[in-house]
Design a protein around this motif. Sequence first.
Motif, PDB file in Angstrom:
ATOM      1  N   ALA A  39     144.047 177.560  39.692  1.00 50.38           N
ATOM      2  CA  ALA A  39     143.092 176.780  38.898  1.00 50.38           C
ATOM      3  C   ALA A  39     142.872 175.385  39.462  1.00 50.38           C
ATOM      4  O   ALA A  39     141.739 174.960  39.711  1.00 50.38           O
ATOM      5  CB  ALA A  39     143.580 176.691  37.445  1.00 50.38           C
ATOM      6  N   ASN A  40     143.968 174.627  39.673  1.00 46.26           N
ATOM      7  CA  ASN A  40     143.792 173.216  40.006  1.00 46.26           C
ATOM      8  C   ASN A  40     143.519 172.970  41.481  1.00 46.26           C
ATOM      9  O   ASN A  40     143.081 171.874  41.855  1.00 46.26           O
ATOM     10  CB  ASN A  40     145.005 172.397  39.544  1.00 46.26           C
ATOM     11  N   SER A  41     143.769 173.955  42.341  1.00 49.18           N
ATOM     12  CA  SER A  41     143.503 173.756  43.767  1.00 49.18           C
ATOM     13  C   SER A  41     142.015 173.584  44.052  1.00 49.18           C
ATOM     14  O   SER A  41     141.640 173.033  45.100  1.00 49.18           O
ATOM     15  CB  SER A  41     144.051 174.940  44.577  1.00 49.18           C
ATOM     16  N   ALA A  42     141.168 174.031  43.141  1.00 49.62           N
ATOM     17  CA  ALA A  42     139.729 173.810  43.311  1.00 49.62           C
ATOM     18  C   ALA A  42     139.412 172.324  43.341  1.00 49.62           C
ATOM     19  O   ALA A  42     138.500 171.884  44.053  1.00 49.62           O
ATOM     20  CB  ALA A  42     138.957 174.493  42.178  1.00 49.62           C
ATOM     21  N   PHE A  43     140.154 171.529  42.573  1.00 54.65           N
ATOM     22  CA  PHE A  43     139.946 170.085  42.586  1.00 54.65           C
ATOM     23  C   PHE A  43     140.358 169.504  43.940  1.00 54.65           C
ATOM     24  O   PHE A  43     139.665 168.652  44.513  1.00 54.65           O
ATOM     25  CB  PHE A  43     140.752 169.427  41.463  1.00 54.65           C
ATOM     26  N   ALA A  44     141.497 169.963  44.472  1.00 51.85           N
ATOM     27  CA  ALA A  44     141.994 169.444  45.743  1.00 51.85           C
ATOM     28  C   ALA A  44     141.068 169.787  46.902  1.00 51.85           C
ATOM     29  O   ALA A  44     140.911 168.985  47.832  1.00 51.85           O
ATOM     30  CB  ALA A  44     143.396 169.982  46.013  1.00 51.85           C
ATOM     31  N   THR A  45     140.437 170.967  46.854  1.00 51.33           N
ATOM     32  CA  THR A  45     139.588 171.389  47.969  1.00 51.33           C
ATOM     33  C   THR A  45     138.157 170.882  47.826  1.00 51.33           C
ATOM     34  O   THR A  45     137.668 170.129  48.663  1.00 51.33           O
ATOM     35  CB  THR A  45     139.578 172.924  48.091  1.00 51.33           C
ATOM     36  N   THR A  46     137.472 171.285  46.762  1.00 52.73           N
ATOM     37  CA  THR A  46     136.062 170.927  46.605  1.00 52.73           C
ATOM     38  C   THR A  46     135.865 169.432  46.377  1.00 52.73           C
ATOM     39  O   THR A  46     134.991 168.810  46.984  1.00 52.73           O
ATOM     40  CB  THR A  46     135.432 171.717  45.439  1.00 52.73           C
ATOM     41  N   VAL A  47     136.679 168.820  45.511  1.00 54.10           N
ATOM     42  CA  VAL A  47     136.460 167.417  45.145  1.00 54.10           C
ATOM     43  C   VAL A  47     137.111 166.472  46.160  1.00 54.10           C
ATOM     44  O   VAL A  47     136.433 165.658  46.793  1.00 54.10           O
ATOM     45  CB  VAL A  47     136.982 167.129  43.721  1.00 54.10           C
ATOM     46  N   VAL A  48     138.437 166.566  46.307  1.00 53.33           N
ATOM     47  CA  VAL A  48     139.166 165.578  47.107  1.00 53.33           C
ATOM     48  C   VAL A  48     138.893 165.745  48.606  1.00 53.33           C
ATOM     49  O   VAL A  48     138.508 164.792  49.291  1.00 53.33           O
ATOM     50  CB  VAL A  48     140.679 165.664  46.827  1.00 53.33           C
ATOM     51  N   ALA A  49     139.112 166.954  49.119  1.00 52.52           N
ATOM     52  CA  ALA A  49     138.994 167.170  50.562  1.00 52.52           C
ATOM     53  C   ALA A  49     137.564 167.450  50.998  1.00 52.52           C
ATOM     54  O   ALA A  49     137.192 167.133  52.131  1.00 52.52           O
ATOM     55  CB  ALA A  49     139.897 168.327  50.986  1.00 52.52           C
ATOM     56  N   GLY A  50     136.755 168.030  50.112  1.00 49.36           N
ATOM     57  CA  GLY A  50     135.435 168.481  50.508  1.00 49.36           C
ATOM     58  C   GLY A  50     134.302 167.504  50.276  1.00 49.36           C
ATOM     59  O   GLY A  50     133.810 166.856  51.202  1.00 49.36           O
ATOM     60  N   PHE A  51     133.896 167.339  49.009  1.00 50.75           N
ATOM     61  CA  PHE A  51     132.612 166.710  48.730  1.00 50.75           C
ATOM     62  C   PHE A  51     132.650 165.258  48.276  1.00 50.75           C
ATOM     63  O   PHE A  51     131.723 164.507  48.546  1.00 50.75           O
ATOM     64  CB  PHE A  51     131.854 167.533  47.675  1.00 50.75           C
ATOM     65  N   PHE A  52     133.687 164.866  47.533  1.00 51.72           N
ATOM     66  CA  PHE A  52     133.627 163.533  46.932  1.00 51.72           C
ATOM     67  C   PHE A  52     133.492 162.400  47.959  1.00 51.72           C
ATOM     68  O   PHE A  52     132.619 161.542  47.796  1.00 51.72           O
ATOM     69  CB  PHE A  52     134.838 163.272  46.029  1.00 51.72           C
ATOM     70  N   PRO A  53     134.324 162.348  49.020  1.00 46.66           N
ATOM     71  CA  PRO A  53     134.188 161.224  49.954  1.00 46.66           C
ATOM     72  C   PRO A  53     132.800 161.143  50.590  1.00 46.66           C
ATOM     73  O   PRO A  53     132.224 160.052  50.715  1.00 46.66           O
ATOM     74  CB  PRO A  53     135.268 161.512  51.007  1.00 46.66           C
ATOM     75  N   ILE A  54     132.249 162.292  51.000  1.00 45.28           N
ATOM     76  CA  ILE A  54     130.938 162.307  51.647  1.00 45.28           C
ATOM     77  C   ILE A  54     129.844 161.947  50.651  1.00 45.28           C
ATOM     78  O   ILE A  54     128.964 161.116  50.928  1.00 45.28           O
ATOM     79  CB  ILE A  54     130.665 163.694  52.273  1.00 45.28           C
ATOM     80  N   PHE A  55     129.878 162.541  49.459  1.00 41.98           N
ATOM     81  CA  PHE A  55     128.846 162.310  48.453  1.00 41.98           C
ATOM     82  C   PHE A  55     128.919 160.882  47.916  1.00 41.98           C
ATOM     83  O   PHE A  55     127.893 160.286  47.567  1.00 41.98           O
ATOM     84  CB  PHE A  55     129.003 163.320  47.310  1.00 41.98           C
ATOM     85  N   PHE A  56     130.131 160.336  47.836  1.00 44.57           N
ATOM     86  CA  PHE A  56     130.283 158.962  47.365  1.00 44.57           C
ATOM     87  C   PHE A  56     129.530 158.007  48.289  1.00 44.57           C
ATOM     88  O   PHE A  56     128.805 157.113  47.832  1.00 44.57           O
ATOM     89  CB  PHE A  56     131.762 158.591  47.312  1.00 44.57           C
ATOM     90  N   LYS A  57     129.681 158.203  49.592  1.00 44.97           N
ATOM     91  CA  LYS A  57     129.026 157.318  50.549  1.00 44.97           C
ATOM     92  C   LYS A  57     127.511 157.496  50.555  1.00 44.97           C
ATOM     93  O   LYS A  57     126.754 156.523  50.622  1.00 44.97           O
ATOM     94  CB  LYS A  57     129.580 157.578  51.955  1.00 44.97           C
ATOM     95  N   SER A  58     127.073 158.743  50.491  1.00 45.16           N
ATOM     96  CA  SER A  58     125.645 159.018  50.670  1.00 45.16           C
ATOM     97  C   SER A  58     124.828 158.940  49.389  1.00 45.16           C
ATOM     98  O   SER A  58     123.603 158.780  49.448  1.00 45.16           O
ATOM     99  CB  SER A  58     125.464 160.407  51.292  1.00 45.16           C
ATOM    100  N   PHE A  59     125.460 159.031  48.222  1.00 44.97           N
ATOM    101  CA  PHE A  59     124.713 159.119  46.961  1.00 44.97           C
ATOM    102  C   PHE A  59     125.102 158.003  45.989  1.00 44.97           C
ATOM    103  O   PHE A  59     124.266 157.184  45.599  1.00 44.97           O
ATOM    104  CB  PHE A  59     124.942 160.490  46.327  1.00 44.97           C
ATOM    105  N   TRP A  60     126.372 157.955  45.617  1.00 44.67           N
ATOM    106  CA  TRP A  60     126.788 156.991  44.599  1.00 44.67           C
ATOM    107  C   TRP A  60     126.882 155.570  45.149  1.00 44.67           C
ATOM    108  O   TRP A  60     126.603 154.611  44.452  1.00 44.67           O
ATOM    109  CB  TRP A  60     128.117 157.410  43.983  1.00 44.67           C
ATOM    110  N   SER A  61     127.290 155.437  46.404  1.00 47.59           N
ATOM    111  CA  SER A  61     127.386 154.105  47.002  1.00 47.59           C
ATOM    112  C   SER A  61     126.295 153.889  48.040  1.00 47.59           C
ATOM    113  O   SER A  61     126.443 153.082  48.962  1.00 47.59           O
ATOM    114  CB  SER A  61     128.770 153.914  47.653  1.00 47.59           C
TER     115      SER A  61
END
Length: 421
Positions: free
Chosen positions: A19-41
Amino acid sequence: MSESRDRRAQFGWAFYDWANSAFATTVVAGFFPIFFKSFWSSGHPAETSTLQLGVGSALASLVVLVLAPLLGAVADRSRRKKPWLALATGLSVAATAGLFFVGEGQWLFALTLFVIASAAFFLAMVFYDSLIVDVATPADYDRVSALGYGLGYLGGGLLLAVNVAMTLWPEMFGLADRAAAVRWSFLSVAVWWALFALPVFLWVKEERDADTPSAGQAMREGVSELRRTARRIFDEKPVLTFLIAYWLYIDGVHTIIRMAVDFGLNLGFGETSLITALLLVQFIGFPAAVTFGWLASRWDTKKAIYLGLAVYAAVTAWGYFLAYEWQFYVMAMVIGLVQGGVQSLSRSYFARLIPEGRAGEYFGIYNMMGKFAAVIGPLLVGVTAAATGSARLSILSVLILFVAGGWLLTRVDARAAPSPE
């Protein structure tokens, strides 16, 4: 408890990793850093968004460092690890779902939710890890811990694969564009996590005494117990030596993971290649982690950890010669073979070292040590690079962590673990 009920409780516990590994892969390792730079920031210089991410990550780590041992001790005293797990899970799931509603340019809102979700994620691991003593006997620790890590790799990899497909072909999923796909991916993680976390709450039975203290009393006793534990642990040589060994070699593990991605970028590999490598690690990690659990039960837990550390040392040395994209993929596959094994067997071996009835507080310290990881490694890499002028030579410095951690592990004997007072 019957054998079938034992098995159900063990699978219920292990599915929380799924269940919780989805957060580690999709959010932490996958999309959040890239999306943060390109969209939110978006609109901020690259160095500014990097600073924002760094501050957020450091804040989440600080929260875990302070609260993990304390809440672990309180959960032990109150005999309520499951309610604490439910609270941390609910908080992280809600914060992850909240990312779906954050608009473009709202970097502070997005970062705040990420800090909350990350801190709650790691705090939940304290209670989850400590529940292993409620679902398995010491003889089964390796197998059950490996099952959890294996399911985590598989579950996290499956949802990540779907989320990657959503971002590559958003129109196939009825989505407007890539940005919408990423936002829906965050929401899918929250739903996935909440749904597959249910078995641990329904099937795992936490042992409680008749004289379970109140919440206030448990807090007071937990704080006092944590103080005693901090003093006691220096007299418990097997526990102290293992924690230092674990800190060193898991620092090396985390540094290699980060170096592999960064090195790939430096070689000119694109985001698709990096995500593909991450997927390789996830899907290879599932059977490999389970196999390591079987190997430990047939061979020896420490020897199996040594095998994983030896492979990591070899990968580190090979990194010096890395030059082509196919080598990068091979490196990812080799890492996938041992990453889950080292992590899962470290958890199960530590469970053998701790006194009965103190799993929460000791795993709080264990997870705190894990949060210190990737501190020495990057420093070694940076100092070596500055002194030699060679990025390739700096990679070899990480070997020190595997050698030192492995040697200290030879000084640990689970048979000399402390007994409950």
